[in-house]
Design a protein around this motif. Structure first.
Motif, mmCIF file in Angstrom:
data_model
loop_
_atom_site.group_PDB
_atom_site.id
_atom_site.type_symbol
_atom_site.label_atom_id
_atom_site.label_comp_id
_atom_site.label_asym_id
_atom_site.label_seq_id
_atom_site.Cartn_x
_atom_site.Cartn_y
_atom_site.Cartn_z
ATOM 1 N N SER A 1 0.955 -1.107 -0.006
ATOM 2 C CA SER A 1 0.016 0.246 -0.047
ATOM 3 C C SER A 1 0.849 1.095 -0.126
ATOM 4 O O SER A 1 0.526 2.279 -0.366
ATOM 5 C CB SER A 1 -0.859 0.067 1.195
ATOM 6 O OG SER A 1 -0.083 0.157 2.516
ATOM 7 N N GLY B 1 4.639 0.330 -3.256
ATOM 8 C CA GLY B 1 4.418 -0.402 -4.714
ATOM 9 C C GLY B 1 5.059 -1.426 -5.165
ATOM 10 O O GLY B 1 5.864 -2.094 -4.247
ATOM 11 N N ALA C 1 4.532 -6.713 -3.723
ATOM 12 C CA ALA C 1 3.399 -6.467 -3.331
ATOM 13 C C ALA C 1 2.226 -7.498 -4.314
ATOM 14 O O ALA C 1 1.183 -7.690 -4.041
ATOM 15 C CB ALA C 1 2.946 -5.007 -4.077
#
Length: 577
Positions: A320, A323, A347
């Protein structure tokens, strides 16, 4: 698995599922890239090689100064020559007292260049610990910085003060030593109440660092954060991982630098760090705060977590805030083997369960789980085998170290942490023997027997509770003062329970599982008076996970620590201007 259970009624539960592929044998480390930037068989030789190849490149920045490799070498060389002149012999242990900056680094490297082994003595440690380390290591001299010289003088030993030395004095700086010579002695928590020494050799440290640098692909364009105190093995990865790779090191004092999370993050962003290394607690503190464009971390390649258990939510936080281009490393290691295993995700990774896996061994290191000594299994104690371990049995590549940590192989092949065989715990990334706390408590004249345990506080953070047998209830303030004579503040219990008898098993040993949970209620007797006191007390209660707090309560005695204190300062500034 069910057929095996039905066919053999003598099969133990730990054998029901057998082994997952090859996981019951020795699991070899994953291949890593090229290691360190310089050549040599000792730390000094490798550093000399790096400095010669890039004397003008930035080596270290600490907010006040920016030193090139050439300048750092000159300052470390001055320390080395001062130690040689004073009669230092190769392999001699030298105390190191400093801060979190360039002068501390020059002192540390100066000891290494002179052929000594540095022994960290951190300013926050009580005098009794310093005296115990001095006696155990036979310290004859101390290297320190100007701001800590008065405290360092308390040991009554000759001092070498880094800033007092000319940086351009002549003479040979690098003393030739054997790769098997000691390079440092760190101290961890011990079960007897005295610190336990862990010595590493020159070759052992280079082996650890080459695997770390190779696993991250470190090079001269990298910029590494340095957040950990110099007395912890995590600092080895930052300091030597940067300098022996030709990268730059960026020091930010999280604990005592007076910066809140936003300030720390701004410093790291301004430096353009490419590798952020922190405990999960510090990582959450930094990235969990409100961020702005001033905190742009677009240069970041890796977030490396270690020192305590990392959660799946830590990966979600990375996704969040940073990236898909940033990798997350969950590193597992100990003072005896700084770099043991690592799990790598980003992520896009998908996880099962609440906790991050430990991953696989790094480089030329093997691992297996033993359900009993010599018996490999799918669950049990983590056992390491490699040549560069700082402790263990055997020699060379057959050297084996039993970590005391428990783990199991999950059905999908992931290695998962499962606790400890003994009473060792992690508090804020620091290793603590609960028996050390108990031993210190039992030195109190009124305490017949004592124990310690960790429990989750109202906010879910582990906190330390002390238990004791005594003829009468003892003042918590008196107990805290007694413990602070031997233990660091973070290792002093924040809750106290007097018991008629400590719970014990049939064999007479402490039954830690039967210790009662502490009460985390407010201990204050005077209610906050006035708007400002009520406002500050409310903020304290919120951060400590308490319903209320008294006006005269001790923030740290109720479970506060330096990171919470920084958050408190930031919130007070927000609300009061």
């Amino acid at each position: 698995a069910l057929e095996r259970v039905l066919a053999d009624e003598g099969l133990r539960v730990g054998e029901w599922f057998g082994c997952l592929g090859d996981e019951c044998g020795w699991v070899s480390g994953e291949a890593v890239g090229a290691g360190l930037a310089g050549a040599g068989e000792t730390v000094g030789e490798v550093l000399s090689s790096v400095v010669s190849s890039q004397p003008k490149r930035l080596a270290v920045a600490d907010g006040e100064r920016r030193w090139s490799y050439g300048e750092l070498w000159l300052r470390a060389a001055a320390v080395s020559r001062a130690l040689q002149t004073a009669g230092l012999v190769p392999g001699e242990r030298v105390g190191l007292v400093g801060g979190h900056d360039g002068p501390l680094l020059a002192g540390l490297l100066g000891i290494v260049l002179a052929g000594g082994a540095y022994v960290p003595l951190e300013p926050w440690q009580p005098q009794s610990r310093w005296e115990a380390v001095r006696a155990a290591q036979g310290l004859r001299r101390v290297v320190t910085v100007a701001g800590e010289a008065e405290r360092a003088a308390s040991l009554g030993l000759p001092l070498v003060v880094v800033e007092s030395l000319p940086a351009d004095a002549g003479g040979e700086a690098l003393v030739a030593v054997s790769p098997d010579a000691p390079v440092y002695v760190l101290h961890t928590s011990g079960t007897t109440g005295a610190p336990r020494a862990v010595m590493q050799t020159q070759a052992g440290l280079l082996w650890q660092l080459a695997r770390y640098a190779g696993s991250l692909g470190l090079g001269r364009e990298d910029r590494l954060s340095w957040l950990s105190g110099y007395g912890y093995d995590a600092a080895l990865q930052d300091v030597f991982g940067a300098l022996l790779s030709g990268a730059s090191l960026h020091a930010v004092d999280v604990q005592g630098g007076g910066l809140d999370g936003a300030g720390v993050l701004a410093r790291l962003a301004d430096a353009g760090v490419t590798v952020l290394h922190a405990t999960p607690t510090v990582y959450r503190y930094l990235l969990g705060a409100e961020l702005s464009c001033r905190h742009e971390l677009g240069s970041l390649r890796w977030v490396v977590l270690g020192g305590e258990a990392a959660r799946a939510s830590d990966l979600a936080l990375l996704a969040s805030r940073l990236g898909p281009g940033v990798g997350l490393v969950n590193g597992y290691g100990l003072t005896e083997c700084t770099v043991a295993t690592r799990w790598v995700g980003d992520a896009r990774s998908r996880l099962r369960g609440e906790w991050l896996p430990l991953g696989r061994p790094v480089g030329p290191l093997s691992l297996r789980l033993e359900s009993a000594p010599g018996e490999a299994g799918w669950c049990g104690e983590i056992v390491l085998r490699a040549a560069g371990l700082a402790a263990g049995e055997g020699e060379g590549e057959s050297r084996v170290y039993r970590t005391g940590d428990l783990a199991y192989w999950r059905a999908d092949g992931e290695l998962m942490y499962a606790g400890r065989r003994d009473a060792q715990v992690q508090l804020g990334g620091r290793r603590l023997e609960l028996d050390e706390v108990a031993a210190v408590l039992e030195r109190h004249a009124a305490v017949r027997a004592a124990a310690a345990a960790v429990w989750p506080g109202p906010d879910g953070v582990l906190r330390l509770a002390g238990y004791y047998e005594a003829a009468a209830e003892l003042d918590p303030a008196e107990l805290r003062a007694h413990c602070r004579g031997w233990l660091a503040d973070w290792a002093v219990p924040v809750a106290w329970l007097r018991l008629a008898r400590l719970p014990r098993r049939a064999n007479g040993k402490l039954d830690r599982d039967a210790l009662p949970a502490p009460r985390w209620g407010a201990a204050g007797r005077r209610l906050p008076a006035g708007e400002l006191e009520r406002q500050i007390a409310g903020l304290c209660a919120e951060l400590l996970g308490r319903e209320t707090i008294g006006a005269d309560d001790d923030f740290f005695a109720l479970g506060g620590h330096s990171l919470l204190a920084l958050q408190l300062i930031a919130r007070i500034r927000e609300q009061t201007g």
